[in-house]
Write a protein that holds these residues in place. Structure first.
Motif, PDB file in Angstrom:
ATOM      1  N   LEU A 178       4.324 -13.571  -3.864  1.00 28.99           N
ATOM      2  CA  LEU A 178       3.345 -13.209  -2.829  1.00 28.99           C
ATOM      3  C   LEU A 178       2.108 -14.098  -2.921  1.00 28.99           C
ATOM      4  N   ALA A 179       1.615 -14.317  -4.136  1.00 34.66           N
ATOM      5  CA  ALA A 179       0.434 -15.166  -4.334  1.00 34.66           C
ATOM      6  C   ALA A 179       0.734 -16.612  -3.931  1.00 34.66           C
ATOM      7  N   ALA A 180       1.917 -17.116  -4.304  1.00 34.66           N
ATOM      8  CA  ALA A 180       2.296 -18.488  -3.966  1.00 34.66           C
ATOM      9  C   ALA A 180       2.420 -18.667  -2.454  1.00 34.66           C
ATOM     10  N   ALA A 181       2.796 -17.606  -1.750  1.00 33.38           N
ATOM     11  CA  ALA A 181       2.919 -17.656  -0.293  1.00 33.38           C
ATOM     12  C   ALA A 181       1.576 -17.453   0.405  1.00 33.38           C
ATOM     13  N   GLY A 182       0.525 -17.182  -0.376  1.00 32.37           N
ATOM     14  CA  GLY A 182      -0.807 -17.002   0.201  1.00 32.37           C
ATOM     15  C   GLY A 182      -1.016 -15.651   0.862  1.00 32.37           C
ATOM     16  N   LEU A 183      -0.255 -14.658   0.461  1.00 28.62           N
ATOM     17  CA  LEU A 183      -0.374 -13.328   1.048  1.00 28.62           C
ATOM     18  C   LEU A 183      -1.392 -12.504   0.261  1.00 28.62           C
ATOM     19  N   THR A 184      -2.187 -11.720   0.961  1.00 30.60           N
ATOM     20  CA  THR A 184      -3.245 -10.929   0.355  1.00 30.60           C
ATOM     21  C   THR A 184      -2.749  -9.517   0.080  1.00 30.60           C
ATOM     22  N   CYS A 185      -2.927  -9.060  -1.163  1.00 25.55           N
ATOM     23  CA  CYS A 185      -2.473  -7.738  -1.588  1.00 25.55           C
ATOM     24  C   CYS A 185      -3.629  -6.986  -2.232  1.00 25.55           C
ATOM     25  N   HIS A 186      -3.538  -5.663  -2.178  1.00 35.08           N
ATOM     26  CA  HIS A 186      -4.462  -4.835  -2.949  1.00 35.08           C
ATOM     27  C   HIS A 186      -3.742  -3.578  -3.409  1.00 35.08           C
ATOM     28  N   ALA A 187      -4.237  -2.997  -4.507  1.00 37.67           N
ATOM     29  CA  ALA A 187      -3.630  -1.773  -5.044  1.00 37.67           C
ATOM     30  C   ALA A 187      -3.782  -0.653  -4.033  1.00 37.67           C
ATOM     31  N   GLU A 188      -2.756   0.167  -3.920  1.00 36.90           N
ATOM     32  CA  GLU A 188      -2.758   1.306  -2.993  1.00 36.90           C
ATOM     33  C   GLU A 188      -2.245   2.528  -3.738  1.00 36.90           C
ATOM     34  N   PRO A 189      -3.134   3.220  -4.479  1.00 35.08           N
ATOM     35  CA  PRO A 189      -2.683   4.356  -5.293  1.00 35.08           C
ATOM     36  C   PRO A 189      -2.145   5.531  -4.480  1.00 35.08           C
ATOM     37  N   ARG A 190      -2.460   5.620  -3.186  1.00 27.71           N
ATOM     38  CA  ARG A 190      -1.961   6.725  -2.352  1.00 27.71           C
ATOM     39  C   ARG A 190      -0.452   6.672  -2.135  1.00 27.71           C
ATOM     40  N   LEU A 191       0.175   5.546  -2.432  1.00 29.61           N
ATOM     41  CA  LEU A 191       1.612   5.397  -2.203  1.00 29.61           C
ATOM     42  C   LEU A 191       2.463   6.076  -3.261  1.00 29.61           C
ATOM     43  N   VAL A 192       1.880   6.354  -4.429  1.00 33.21           N
ATOM     44  CA  VAL A 192       2.677   6.867  -5.540  1.00 33.21           C
ATOM     45  C   VAL A 192       2.070   8.148  -6.100  1.00 33.21           C
ATOM     46  N   LEU A 193       2.927   8.955  -6.717  1.00 35.48           N
ATOM     47  CA  LEU A 193       2.489  10.215  -7.309  1.00 35.48           C
ATOM     48  C   LEU A 193       2.616  10.225  -8.820  1.00 35.48           C
ATOM     49  N   ASP A 194       3.216   9.216  -9.397  1.00 34.67           N
ATOM     50  CA  ASP A 194       3.544   9.199 -10.813  1.00 34.67           C
ATOM     51  C   ASP A 194       2.773   8.101 -11.534  1.00 34.67           C
ATOM     52  N   ASP A 195       2.483   8.323 -12.802  1.00 34.46           N
ATOM     53  CA  ASP A 195       1.798   7.303 -13.602  1.00 34.46           C
ATOM     54  C   ASP A 195       2.682   6.107 -13.886  1.00 34.46           C
ATOM     55  N   ASP A 196       3.997   6.280 -13.799  1.00 31.78           N
ATOM     56  CA  ASP A 196       4.932   5.186 -14.056  1.00 31.78           C
ATOM     57  C   ASP A 196       5.228   4.372 -12.799  1.00 31.78           C
ATOM     58  N   ALA A 197       4.418   4.549 -11.769  1.00 29.69           N
ATOM     59  CA  ALA A 197       4.626   3.831 -10.517  1.00 29.69           C
ATOM     60  C   ALA A 197       3.315   3.188 -10.071  1.00 29.69           C
ATOM     61  N   GLU A 198       3.452   2.142  -9.277  1.00 31.80           N
ATOM     62  CA  GLU A 198       2.286   1.429  -8.759  1.00 31.80           C
ATOM     63  C   GLU A 198       2.545   1.091  -7.297  1.00 31.80           C
ATOM     64  N   GLY A 199       1.569   1.324  -6.448  1.00 28.31           N
ATOM     65  CA  GLY A 199       1.676   0.984  -5.042  1.00 28.31           C
ATOM     66  C   GLY A 199       0.789  -0.197  -4.707  1.00 28.31           C
ATOM     67  N   ILE A 200       1.305  -1.111  -3.889  1.00 31.00           N
ATOM     68  CA  ILE A 200       0.558  -2.287  -3.459  1.00 31.00           C
ATOM     69  C   ILE A 200       0.745  -2.435  -1.955  1.00 31.00           C
ATOM     70  N   HIS A 201      -0.344  -2.737  -1.260  1.00 26.94           N
ATOM     71  CA  HIS A 201      -0.313  -2.957   0.188  1.00 26.94           C
ATOM     72  C   HIS A 201      -0.529  -4.443   0.458  1.00 26.94           C
ATOM     73  N   VAL A 202       0.366  -5.044   1.236  1.00 24.76           N
ATOM     74  CA  VAL A 202       0.235  -6.444   1.630  1.00 24.76           C
ATOM     75  C   VAL A 202      -0.428  -6.447   3.003  1.00 24.76           C
ATOM     76  N   LEU A 203      -1.637  -6.998   3.057  1.00 24.67           N
ATOM     77  CA  LEU A 203      -2.422  -6.949   4.284  1.00 24.67           C
ATOM     78  C   LEU A 203      -1.809  -7.745   5.431  1.00 24.67           C
ATOM     79  N   ASN A 204      -1.232  -8.902   5.153  1.00 21.79           N
ATOM     80  CA  ASN A 204      -0.737  -9.790   6.199  1.00 21.79           C
ATOM     81  C   ASN A 204       0.251  -9.094   7.135  1.00 21.79           C
ATOM     82  N   GLY A 205       1.275  -8.459   6.577  1.00 21.79           N
ATOM     83  CA  GLY A 205       2.294  -7.809   7.393  1.00 21.79           C
ATOM     84  C   GLY A 205       2.171  -6.304   7.433  1.00 21.79           C
ATOM     85  N   GLY A 206       1.174  -5.747   6.741  1.00 21.79           N
ATOM     86  CA  GLY A 206       1.018  -4.298   6.706  1.00 21.79           C
ATOM     87  C   GLY A 206       2.155  -3.608   5.978  1.00 21.79           C
ATOM     88  N   VAL A 207       2.658  -4.245   4.935  1.00 24.84           N
ATOM     89  CA  VAL A 207       3.825  -3.764   4.197  1.00 24.84           C
ATOM     90  C   VAL A 207       3.369  -3.116   2.895  1.00 24.84           C
TER      91      VAL A 207
END
Length: 186
Positions: free
Chosen positions: A120-149
């Motif tokens: 994602l970084a090599a492709a120049g896509l912007t991401c940020h952490a999105e904790p609302r996507l997950v309910l568990d400590d063993d999971a991580e959510g990330i939102h890619v701004l470019n495509g809204g994914v």
């Protein structure tokens, strides 16, 4: 005439068709012709009828319903696509060839968090952490701004892997049950 004797070595993205596909979806927000807001009928013309994994005991006309094409999950409401998910948690992933352009519909699917975020970084896509996507400590959510994914990573045995890639229409009012709400203009 000079020739380069260095053998061609494909990049990591070229060597992994699934990674290349996920980067395209992350950049554009659509999977081939599949885009949130499109009616179900053209999607069925492209992919054929959905595999119905949920038995419908009574009609649910105004509620979202999951439709499946191989491993692809498409959420339909009011006859239109409001979300789609590509589950990458298994060993292999099968997606419709009409959407991917792959010669074979099945690809290896395990992608590490590091591999995905580096691509994602090599492709120049912007991401940020999105904790609302997950309910568990063993999971991580990330939102890619470019495509809204949205990407969800799960950690098992100390290794973090991509679990799902999802695209949703966040601009829809879930309390508005009018049939035309959220459709793409004709």
């Amino acid at each position: 005439m000079t020739t380069d004797s260095t053998p061609y070595r494909p990049s990591v993205v070229e060597a992994r068709p699934l990674l290349s596909l996920l980067l395209q979806v992350s950049r554009s927000g659509h999977l081939g012709p599949l885009v949130c807001g499109m009616p179900l009928q053209p999607l069925e013309q492209i992919l054929g009828p959905a595999h119905d994994r949920q038995r419908q005991t009574r009609p649910r006309r105004w509620r979202p319903r999951l439709h499946y094409w191989d491993d692809l999950e498409v959420l339909i409401c009011h006859g239109m696509v409001i979300a789609f998910t590509i589950p990458t948690w298994g060993e292999e992933l099968t997606l419709p060839t009409a959407l991917t352009g792959w010669a074979t519909s099945t690809q290896p699917s395990l992608l590490s968090r590091t591999e995905m975020l580096t691509a994602l970084a090599a492709a120049g896509l912007t991401c940020h952490a999105e904790p609302r996507l997950v309910l568990d400590d063993d999971a991580e959510g990330i939102h890619v701004l470019n495509g809204g994914v949205d990407l969800v990573f799960l950690t098992e045995g100390g290794e973090s892997r991509l679990s799902t890639l999802s695209k949703r229409r966040y601009d829809l009012d879930t309390n508005d049950h009018s049939p035309r709400q959220g459709r793409l203009p004709a």
